[in-house]
Design a protein around this motif. Structure first.
Motif, PDB file in Angstrom:
ATOM      1  N   SER A  18       0.833  -1.195   0.000  1.00 27.27           N
ATOM      2  CA  SER A  18       0.000   0.000   0.000  1.00 27.27           C
ATOM      3  C   SER A  18       0.871   1.249   0.000  1.00 27.27           C
ATOM      4  CB  SER A  18      -0.937  -0.009   1.208  1.00 27.27           C
ATOM      5  OG  SER A  18      -0.174   0.022   2.373  1.00 27.27           O
ATOM      6  N   LYS A  19       2.029   1.118   0.632  1.00 22.09           N
ATOM      7  CA  LYS A  19       2.947   2.241   0.642  1.00 22.09           C
ATOM      8  C   LYS A  19       3.397   2.560  -0.779  1.00 22.09           C
ATOM      9  CE  LYS A  19       6.555   3.438   3.937  1.00 22.09           C
ATOM     10  NZ  LYS A  19       7.573   2.718   4.727  1.00 22.09           N
ATOM     11  N   ALA A  20       3.783   1.495  -1.474  1.00 27.22           N
ATOM     12  CA  ALA A  20       4.233   1.678  -2.847  1.00 27.22           C
ATOM     13  C   ALA A  20       3.122   2.297  -3.685  1.00 27.22           C
ATOM     14  CB  ALA A  20       4.652   0.342  -3.441  1.00 27.22           C
ATOM     15  N   ASP A  21       1.948   1.825  -3.417  1.00 33.88           N
ATOM     16  CA  ASP A  21       0.790   2.331  -4.142  1.00 33.88           C
ATOM     17  C   ASP A  21       0.603   3.808  -3.870  1.00 33.88           C
ATOM     18  OD1 ASP A  21      -0.449   0.700  -5.861  1.00 33.88           O
ATOM     19  OD2 ASP A  21      -2.348   0.648  -4.749  1.00 33.88           O
ATOM     20  N   ARG A  22       0.708   4.097  -2.582  1.00 34.70           N
ATOM     21  CA  ARG A  22       0.459   5.477  -2.185  1.00 34.70           C
ATOM     22  C   ARG A  22       1.503   6.397  -2.793  1.00 34.70           C
ATOM     23  NH1 ARG A  22       1.398   5.910   3.203  1.00 34.70           N
ATOM     24  NH2 ARG A  22       0.202   4.006   3.453  1.00 34.70           N
ATOM     25  N   ARG A  23       2.737   5.892  -2.788  1.00 29.70           N
ATOM     26  CA  ARG A  23       3.797   6.725  -3.346  1.00 29.70           C
ATOM     27  C   ARG A  23       3.506   7.023  -4.799  1.00 29.70           C
ATOM     28  NH1 ARG A  23       8.654   3.707  -3.266  1.00 29.70           N
ATOM     29  NH2 ARG A  23       8.173   3.258  -1.095  1.00 29.70           N
ATOM     30  N   LYS A  24       3.117   6.022  -5.471  1.00 29.58           N
ATOM     31  CA  LYS A  24       2.801   6.193  -6.886  1.00 29.58           C
ATOM     32  C   LYS A  24       1.656   7.182  -7.038  1.00 29.58           C
ATOM     33  CE  LYS A  24       1.439   3.409 -10.777  1.00 29.58           C
ATOM     34  NZ  LYS A  24       0.834   2.123 -11.073  1.00 29.58           N
ATOM     35  N   HIS A  25       0.715   7.017  -6.149  1.00 29.29           N
ATOM     36  CA  HIS A  25      -0.443   7.893  -6.215  1.00 29.29           C
ATOM     37  C   HIS A  25      -0.032   9.330  -5.972  1.00 29.29           C
ATOM     38  CE1 HIS A  25      -4.661   8.911  -5.909  1.00 29.29           C
ATOM     39  NE2 HIS A  25      -4.359   9.641  -4.827  1.00 29.29           N
ATOM     40  N   ASP A  26       0.812   9.483  -4.927  1.00 38.72           N
ATOM     41  CA  ASP A  26       1.243  10.836  -4.594  1.00 38.72           C
ATOM     42  C   ASP A  26       1.967  11.473  -5.767  1.00 38.72           C
ATOM     43  OD1 ASP A  26       0.178  10.575  -2.187  1.00 38.72           O
ATOM     44  OD2 ASP A  26       2.051  10.111  -1.129  1.00 38.72           O
ATOM     45  N   LYS A  27       2.752  10.642  -6.410  1.00 40.99           N
ATOM     46  CA  LYS A  27       3.600  11.186  -7.473  1.00 40.99           C
ATOM     47  C   LYS A  27       2.802  11.490  -8.722  1.00 40.99           C
ATOM     48  CE  LYS A  27       8.481  10.065  -7.737  1.00 40.99           C
ATOM     49  NZ  LYS A  27       9.403   8.960  -7.914  1.00 40.99           N
ATOM     50  N   PHE A  28       1.972  10.530  -9.064  1.00 41.63           N
ATOM     51  CA  PHE A  28       1.395  10.611 -10.407  1.00 41.63           C
ATOM     52  C   PHE A  28      -0.104  10.828 -10.440  1.00 41.63           C
ATOM     53  CE2 PHE A  28       5.061   7.658 -10.840  1.00 41.63           C
ATOM     54  CZ  PHE A  28       5.867   8.510 -11.544  1.00 41.63           C
ATOM     55  N   SER A  29      -0.673  11.041  -9.294  1.00 41.94           N
ATOM     56  CA  SER A  29      -2.138  11.070  -9.292  1.00 41.94           C
ATOM     57  C   SER A  29      -2.690  12.193 -10.140  1.00 41.94           C
ATOM     58  CB  SER A  29      -2.643  11.199  -7.866  1.00 41.94           C
ATOM     59  OG  SER A  29      -2.128  12.378  -7.306  1.00 41.94           O
ATOM     60  N   ASN A  30      -1.880  13.226 -10.312  1.00 42.40           N
ATOM     61  CA  ASN A  30      -2.401  14.331 -11.113  1.00 42.40           C
ATOM     62  C   ASN A  30      -2.189  14.118 -12.598  1.00 42.40           C
ATOM     63  OD1 ASN A  30       0.276  14.412 -10.847  1.00 42.40           O
ATOM     64  ND2 ASN A  30       0.432  16.615 -10.437  1.00 42.40           N
ATOM     65  N   GLN A  31      -1.610  12.958 -12.931  1.00 40.66           N
ATOM     66  CA  GLN A  31      -1.399  12.705 -14.355  1.00 40.66           C
ATOM     67  C   GLN A  31      -2.417  11.690 -14.857  1.00 40.66           C
ATOM     68  OE1 GLN A  31       2.618  11.800 -15.382  1.00 40.66           O
ATOM     69  NE2 GLN A  31       3.392  13.276 -13.880  1.00 40.66           N
ATOM     70  N   PHE A  32      -3.001  12.090 -15.899  1.00 40.41           N
ATOM     71  CA  PHE A  32      -4.080  11.276 -16.443  1.00 40.41           C
ATOM     72  C   PHE A  32      -3.620   9.865 -16.782  1.00 40.41           C
ATOM     73  CE2 PHE A  32      -5.869   9.767 -20.448  1.00 40.41           C
ATOM     74  CZ  PHE A  32      -7.149   9.529 -20.047  1.00 40.41           C
ATOM     75  N   ASN A  33      -2.458   9.786 -17.351  1.00 42.36           N
ATOM     76  CA  ASN A  33      -1.972   8.510 -17.847  1.00 42.36           C
ATOM     77  C   ASN A  33      -1.822   7.485 -16.738  1.00 42.36           C
ATOM     78  OD1 ASN A  33      -1.084   6.757 -19.701  1.00 42.36           O
ATOM     79  ND2 ASN A  33       1.027   7.444 -19.660  1.00 42.36           N
ATOM     80  N   TYR A  34      -1.302   7.934 -15.588  1.00 41.00           N
ATOM     81  CA  TYR A  34      -1.045   7.011 -14.494  1.00 41.00           C
ATOM     82  C   TYR A  34      -2.250   6.860 -13.586  1.00 41.00           C
ATOM     83  CZ  TYR A  34       3.770   7.391 -15.894  1.00 41.00           C
ATOM     84  OH  TYR A  34       4.923   7.353 -16.604  1.00 41.00           O
ATOM     85  N   ALA A  35      -3.039   7.881 -13.574  1.00 43.00           N
ATOM     86  CA  ALA A  35      -4.162   7.864 -12.636  1.00 43.00           C
ATOM     87  C   ALA A  35      -5.090   6.697 -12.917  1.00 43.00           C
ATOM     88  CB  ALA A  35      -4.917   9.178 -12.720  1.00 43.00           C
ATOM     89  N   LEU A  36      -5.071   6.293 -14.165  1.00 45.98           N
ATOM     90  CA  LEU A  36      -6.043   5.254 -14.510  1.00 45.98           C
ATOM     91  C   LEU A  36      -5.613   3.877 -14.044  1.00 45.98           C
ATOM     92  CD1 LEU A  36      -7.339   6.277 -18.003  1.00 45.98           C
ATOM     93  CD2 LEU A  36      -8.501   6.363 -15.804  1.00 45.98           C
ATOM     94  N   ASN A  37      -4.304   3.667 -13.904  1.00 46.56           N
ATOM     95  CA  ASN A  37      -3.958   2.304 -13.524  1.00 46.56           C
ATOM     96  C   ASN A  37      -3.108   2.228 -12.287  1.00 46.56           C
ATOM     97  OD1 ASN A  37      -1.494   3.157 -14.547  1.00 46.56           O
ATOM     98  ND2 ASN A  37      -2.016   2.380 -16.571  1.00 46.56           N
TER      99      ASN A  37
END
Lengths: 401, 764
Positions: free
Chosen positions: B745-764
């Protein structure tokens, strides 16, 4: 016994009294008797048996393999050992045999020349016993669970048929057509019974847990349906309608005098009802195991002073006192579920058929044999000589001393 | 029935049923029967006990209970009645008539119980069926409804039986095909084998014609016969011997004499020529074997040897004499009549015989070798395979006998060959010298080249990436080697590209060249010394080479690379300040001298940690379980402190150690709070049923865990303790799961924090 006999001789007692006492005694002594066998014809479970009432000699049995067999129950050999022979068989090779499991077989109440069988192949056949050919075939749209002919009817010759269809069909033997339909049930009808007292009264049991009593002359509807709580709304659950059981009702039987009606359901209960009023007599029979998804055939004794009821209960037959609900005994002998049993009123014998393909004869063990055994004890040496007895002897070898 | 009797019965039944044995204990059974015999009440009691045991969910209990029941069934009518009355349940519990009530584990026992029960029911039916209706009914039920085949003792289902039959038929078919193939093969190769055998036979006969000449014609092959003859009648044998001698000389060269070195190595022990191992020679030099002649004879042999094969150890070179002399000397000796009858002669003949290869019999020997090889590698395995096939598939006896005969004769040939002890050593040596000498061989016979070749002919050295020194320089190749040698020393004179490439290959540990060089190092140089011309210095060289091999090889650094040179830009750092086109910082010191770096490039650290020696001692401190600590730490066990010598039971050997340990123990106990008294806690545990950890506390006092109730029964739960389940326990441990989940979940969250504002990553 002797007391009854002297009283009878002196004219103190009603002849019926002696008869009742003796038959009660016999019923209480019902045992699986090694002397009595029934030929093993059925390769599969036995769904229904019936003994004709005219002579009390012939027994019909219908099996799950579609085979119908007629047995001769009478023992004319003079020996106690007797195997009931199959007189004739509607075997699988017969052209007219039922394709699927035969659910009910019934003698025509007035003549052994005719019997009626119904089956899951959606047909009901009226057979000529002599030729073993169907005299009439009634076809239905759905599986037939049960049918019944009135044992006393003089004015009609109707067969009530319970099928998967909630409507009850009445077939007339005179015209060979389905003449009437009784509507009211909401699920398949698992059992139908004519009253042995009034020829137009019919009781039906259905999977919608209701039991209805009909007068077939009245087309508009049933007379009443049995209510397990006797109309006491406070006890009945949210259900507004009258239910006889809390599960499927799959067994139905009038007492021989027609005054009472017995029902069994998959809620593992048996109930005794006043057939005139539809009142629950609230006799507690305890738990009566009942797993059958089809109709269950059970029977009530006839001519005993407390009447007994014989109910298939798992792999055994339970014997209850009718009016007190006391469990008299369990007749254990089948190796699989028992589906049907029939009481022979003349000889006080019980025949039961089960899924293991056996028809077992429960024959009263006479008191005389007890005395014989006592005498056996006296002269053991003589008894030992017979091979049959040897199996009954202990065989402790001397090395265990 | 009195109370003690009841108790005894219950006890007996429990003991009998929980024994876990396949058979009942006869003594206990006898006692039980004795009790049962007393009255029907006892039988009632026993019956109820047995039924309750039959209801246990353990097949071993059920099996034993069933065995007791069958014992009693055959004896007591009352028991029979009781059991038959409840026969449905009995069948359910033993024959598995109810599919919803399968027999409990263990599986094998359940199977056994089932088949045993079926058999027993059948036998009961046979003896009691007529008297007990329900028994007969039950039997028929089993037979007709459950379709149990009472004839089949294994109580298998129909499908199983069919499968078995199918399998058998298949096997039969396979066997038949195999037999046919083998027979055909045998037919085909029978001829070849026969011819091989005859060839071998004739070759051997050629090699050892003496059988025919010296000995009796009747047995050419058996040597045992010759022995008593020669021993018993030494004088009579004499003329024979001389004849043999001439035979040997004329026909097959001087075979016997080649044994010279061997003989010399053996100390000539007095009068007896111990174990010369050569019958031929014995026979030839019957009279030469007396001590005075021995020395000269040996010398002659050595000389002969020398001449025969050119490559010989230098040590043997010194002795030389004339071989003809020996013969001449021998003959006069014999004819002189020195040997009187008083002269006792002991001959110790060993049964073996040796055949030396000479130029004369070379062709024969090589044929023999070839044939032998052929038989060993091709014919014998084939014949063995046939024999196997024939025996396994119980094929025609004729075929089997033929194969066996063939095998026997092949083995006889091999055996004969072995008995000859043909000396191949000289042959291989000679071959080698041949190849090295005959350079103009046109490479007709190329000795196998794949893999390791310890001896490489001169002309091929370059090809193998070796210094071609023997031809170019007079010095020995080994002398070129530096004292400290890397796995592949760079030969200084190498110039050709090919050699360079080979060198590179050598560095690659996967290449053949590297293996070769490694091997060459490992098998140190004696081999080579023997192949090259023997020099006195070779031994010392090999010693130094060995030393070099033992010396540790350490990587060298830059300092060695620039050893003795002044490094112009050592320790200088060039600052390339800016590569901008226009803009340049005001002042830039392009080069900075770094003292440290300079020093580093001139200093040298060689770390030599020594060799790893695995720890061979154990901690051996006593553990709570009664075992000794098996940790192998070098100095200090993380659990039990410094490792000290301990005796068998784990007590320290030295008194001071023991004292220290005791002190520690005492201190530990004092630290324990009062309420943690082990006894008290155990009481509390017994009362409350909760585990407070008294086991851990009084670990040494209380041995083991709570004892199993029935130690004899196989443990049903034990099967759950597999490696898989243990792993599962570890992997699906709650804390482990939580940890993994956290990480994920940490890894997930990090990814989310980093890329959540990007459309491309937000989807997956």
């Amino acid at each position: 016994m002797l007391g009854f006999l002297t009283a009878r001789r002196a004219g103190l007692d009603d002849p019926l009294r002696l008869r009742r006492a003796e038959s009660t005694r016999r019923v209480l002594n019902l045992k699986l008797n090694p002397d009595r066998d029934v030929d093993r014809i059925h390769g599969n479970g036995i769904n229904s048996i019936d003994i004709e009432t005219i002579e009390g000699r012939y027994m019909l049995s219908g099996g799950a393999d579609g085979v119908i067999v007629i047995y001769d129950l009478e023992n004319y050999s003079g020996k106690p050992q007797y195997t009931c022979k199959a007189v004739c068989t509607v075997g699988r090779s017969n052209r007219h045999v039922h394709k699927f499991s035969v659910e009910t077989v019934l003698w025509y109440p007035y003549d052994t020349g005719m019997f009626v069988s119904s089956s899951f192949d959606k047909t009901m056949k009226v057979w000529d016993t002599e030729t073993l050919k169907p005299a009439e075939v009634f076809e239905f749209e759905s599986n037939i669970y049960n049918h019944h002919l009135s044992p006393i009817a003089r004015k009609h010759s109707l067969i009530a048929v319970g099928t998967k269809n909630p409507k009850i069909q009445l077939c007339d033997l005179k015209s060979g057509s389905k003449i009437h339909v009784l509507q009211g049930h909401k699920a398949e009808v698992l059992s139908v019974r004519w009253s042995p007292r009034y020829e137009h009264i019919l009781a039906t049991a259905s999977a919608d847990s209701k039991v209805k009593v009909w007068d077939v002359r009245r087309a508009s509807g049933s007379l009443f349906s049995l209510d397990q709580d006797n109309g006491d709304k406070s006890k009945s659950s949210s259900e507004a309608v009258n239910t006889a059981h809390n599960g499927r009702v799959n067994g139905l039987s009038f007492t021989s005098d027609g005054l009472f009606l017995l029902t069994t359901g998959t809620d593992d209960r048996m109930r005794l009802w006043n057939s005139a009023t539809g009142e629950n007599t609230l006799v507690n029979y305890g738990k009566v195991c009942n797993e059958s998804r089809k109709g269950l055939q059970f029977t009530v004794s006839q001519g005993c002073s407390p009447e007994f009821v014989f109910v298939p209960c798992g792999s055994s037959v339970a014997v209850y006192v009718l009016h007190t609900g006391e469990l008299v005994t369990m007749l254990r002998g089948h190796y699989n579920n028992v589906d049907c049993c029939k009481f022979h009123p003349d000889h006080q014998e019980l025949y039961s058929g089960g899924k293991d393909g056996n028809i077992l004869a429960w024959v009263p063990v006479l008191r005389a044999s007890d005395m014989e055994e006592e005498s056996d004890q006296k002269n053991k040496g003589a008894a030992d000589s017979s091979a049959g007895n040897r199996a009954l002897q202990d065989a402790w070898s001397s090395d265990e001393d | 029935m009195e109370l003690p009797q009841r108790e005894r019965t219950a006890e007996l039944i429990e003991e009998l049923t929980t024994s876990g044995q396949g058979q009942l204990n006869p003594d206990k059974m006898k006692e039980l029967k004795k009790i049962c015999k007393v009255s029907n009440d006892c039988i009632d009691h026993v019956y109820h006990l047995l039924m309750s045991q039959l209801n246990q969910d353990h097949c071993e209990i059920r099996l034993s209970a069933f065995q007791i029941a069958s014992e009693l069934f055959s004896r007591s009518h009352h028991f029979r009645t009781l059991l038959v009355d409840n026969f449905q349940e009995f069948l359910e519990l033993t024959v598995e008539t109810d599919t919803e009530q399968p027999l409990p584990p263990p599986k094998e026992v359940a199977k056994k119980l089932r088949s045993l029960a079926i058999q027993t029911v059948q036998s009961w039916q046979a003896s009691y069926g007529s008297a007990y209706k329900k028994l007969a009914l039950g039997y028929h039920f089993l037979k007709q409804v459950k379709k149990v085949d009472f004839q089949d003792l294994e109580a298998r289902t129909i499908s199983e039986r069919r499968r078995e039959e199918e399998r058998q038929r298949k096997m039969e078919r396979i066997y038949k095909a195999r037999v046919e193939a083998a027979a055909k093969e045998m037919e085909e190769s029978y001829q070849e084998m026969e011819s091989t055998l005859t060839e071998m036979e004739s070759c051997l006969r050629l090699l050892l014609p003496e059988f025919g000449v010296a000995d009796f014609q009747t047995d050419t092959s058996s040597h045992s016969n010759t022995q008593p003859a020669s021993e018993g009648l030494p004088d009579v044998q004499q003329p024979c011997c001389s004849k043999a001698l001439t035979d040997v000389e004329t026909e097959s060269g001087i075979r016997g004499r080649e044994d010279g070195p061997e003989e010399e190595n053996r100390t000539p022990a007095g009068n007896k020529n111990q174990d010369t191992g050569n019958e031929e020679e014995e026979k030839t030099f019957t009279d030469c074997s007396d001590p005075p002649k021995k020395g000269t004879e040996n010398k002659e042999h050595n000389k002969e040897e020398k001449r025969q094969s050119e490559v010989k150890d230098g040590s043997e070179e010194g002795e030389s004499s004339e071989e003809e002399e020996s013969v001449e000397e021998c003959l006069p000796l014999r004819s002189s009549g020195l040997i009187s009858h008083a002269y006792s002669l002991d001959l110790n003949l060993s049964p073996g015989l040796h055949v030396k290869e000479t130029e004369d019999n070379e062709a024969v020997v090589s044929t023999v070798i070839e044939l032998h090889k052929l038989i060993q590698t091709k014919h014998l395995p084939a014949v063995q395979g046939w024999v196997q096939v024939f025996t396994k598939s119980r094929a025609d006896e004729q075929l089997l006998r033929r194969a066996l005969d063939l095998k026997r004769s092949l083995e006889g040939a091999v055996q004969k060959h072995k008995e000859l002890h043909i000396d191949y050593q000289t042959r291989s040596c000679r071959e080698k010298t041949d190849t090295s000498d005959d350079d103009d061989d046109d490479f007709d016979e190329v000795p196998e080249k794949e893999g390791y070749e310890p001896h490489i002919p001169e002309h091929m050295r370059a090809e193998y990436g070796l210094d071609p020194s023997p031809s170019t320089s007079t010095a020995q190749p080994k002398q070129k080697r530096p004292p400290v040698k890397r796995p592949a020393p760079p030969p200084p004179q190498t110039t050709s590209r090919r050699l360079m490439r080979l060198l590179e290959e050598q560095q690659d540990p996967t290449s053949a060249a590297a293996t070769l060089s490694l091997l060459r190092q490992k098998i140190s140089l004696p081999h080579q010394s023997s192949s090259s011309s023997g020099a006195a210095s070779s031994s010392s060289q090999s010693a130094s080479g060995q030393q070099a091999a033992q010396a540790p090889v350490v990587p060298f650094g830059l300092d060695l690379y620039y050893w003795g040179q002044e490094q112009p830009n050592a320790g200088k750092i060039i600052k390339s300040a800016s590569q901008h086109q226009f803009w340049v910082p005001a002042e830039v010191e392009e080069e900075v001298e770094n003292k440290e770096l300079l020093e580093q490039s001139k200093s040298r650290y060689i770390s030599f940690p020594g060799r790893f020696v695995p720890v061979s001692h154990f901690c051996r401190a006593p553990l709570g379980s009664g075992k000794l600590c098996q940790r192998q730490d070098r100095l200090k066990c993380p659990f039990h402190g410094p490792i000290i010598p301990r005796d068998e039971e784990g007590r320290p050997c030295r008194p001071e150690d023991r004292q220290r340990e005791e002190q520690e123990e005492r201190r530990k106990r004092e630290q324990e709070p009062d309420w943690r008294d082990a006894e008290l806690m155990r009481d509390i545990e017994a009362a409350t049923g909760e585990d407070l950890g008294s086991d851990r506390l009084g670990g040494k006092k209380k041995k083991g865990k709570k004892k199993k109730k029935y130690p004899n029964l196989s443990d049903l739960k034990q099967s759950s303790d597999t490696s898989r389940s243990r792993l599962e326990r570890k992997v699906f441990n709650k804390s482990t799961m939580r940890r993994v989940a956290q990480v994920l979940s940490k890894a997930d969250r990090r990814k989310h924090d980093k890329f959540s504002n990007q459309f491309n990553y937000a989807l997956n």
